[in-house]
Design an enzyme around this catalytic site. Structure first.
Site: not given
Length: 260
Positions: A89-90, A168, A87, A80-81
């Site tokens: 970060s791993h 959604r 987010q 959904h832009r």
């Protein structure tokens, strides 16, 4: 999963209504801000939504903290832009023991949980084996599963939320993103009930374009749909049951899937 509305346009409903009225008036903001009544706010919001005058909804903005979802779900979310995302970060936030809680779909809980549990544990072990061999975090994370848990901050305006909910909240959406959407809807309706009164899956949105009096999710059991079928092909007789099935998803903060 944990969904929390952490910030929003406090006067969003009023701003949307005034913006809608100003588009049809020669008078300016100060006049309408002073004269706008609560009844008018509801009327202008309703008419804007039912006539597809979506641009005025862009003036009200919402920020959510979404925690404990899978990378599968977050990847669907960022499609959904017209939104902003930040987010976990791993690369920098390694999945140490107490924070490594991959998501297991309910269908697997009943059929192959031991297989998935082993795969998740193996991936965790491989990740740290690679780090011990000198592989940088940004490359070692390639072995982490799609189900690895993540957190994300999401900002959307009301127009994009209506679009997001339309897609959604639907029963055709995958269970995790659907659960996220229903929780987000609960959050925004708590603060702006008039602005999101007519939010729902696309069957509701499209139905309201052709009805004289728009319906809400609460009207679903007492509504005879005018539309012959929804865009997903569900007949009008089956739409109420379909919506109730979609709404039944509820996921607790520890990831347990329950009925609603």
């Amino acid at each position: 999963m944990k969904i929390k509305l952490v910030s929003y346009s406090k006067d969003g409903e009023r701003i949307v209504a005034i913006a809608a009225k100003m588009s049809r008036s020669r008078k300016g903001w100060d006049y309408h801000e002073k004269e706008m009544t609560d009844d008018e706010i509801e009327t202008w919001i309703r008419d804007s939504i039912t006539h597809g005058y979506w641009s005025v909804l862009e003036h009200s903005v919402y920020t959510f903290s979404i925690e404990g979802i899978s990378r599968v779900a977050s990847h669907q979310l960022v499609r959904h832009r017209i939104a902003s995302y930040t987010q976990m970060s791993h690369r920098f936030a390694k999945p140490v023991d107490k924070y490594y809680k991959p998501i297991t779909p309910p269908s697997i809980e009943k059929r192959g949980k031991e297989v998935v549990d082993k795969a998740y544990q193996d991936a965790y072990n491989y990740f740290y084996q690679l780090l011990e061999k000198g592989v940088p975090e940004e490359d070692a994370r390639y072995v982490l599963p799609n189900g690895v848990n993540t957190n994300i901050v999401v900002t959307m305006n009301a127009r994009e939320l209506y679009n997001f909910f339309g897609l959604r909240l639907c029963s055709r959406a995958q269970w995790e993103i659907r659960a996220i959407a229903w929780k987000m809807l609960d959050e925004v309706k708590r603060v702006h009930p008039r602005l999101f009164k007519y939010a729902g899956p696309n069957c509701i949105i499209h139905e309201n374009f052709i009805r004289e009096n728009p319906i809400t999710l609460d009207d679903i059991d007492n509504t005879v749909f005018i539309s012959q079928r929804c865009i997903e092909g569900v007949t009008r007789e089956g739409i109420p049951k379909c919506v109730k099935n979609a709404r039944s998803i509820l996921v607790s903060e520890d990831g347990v899937v329950m009925g609603k």
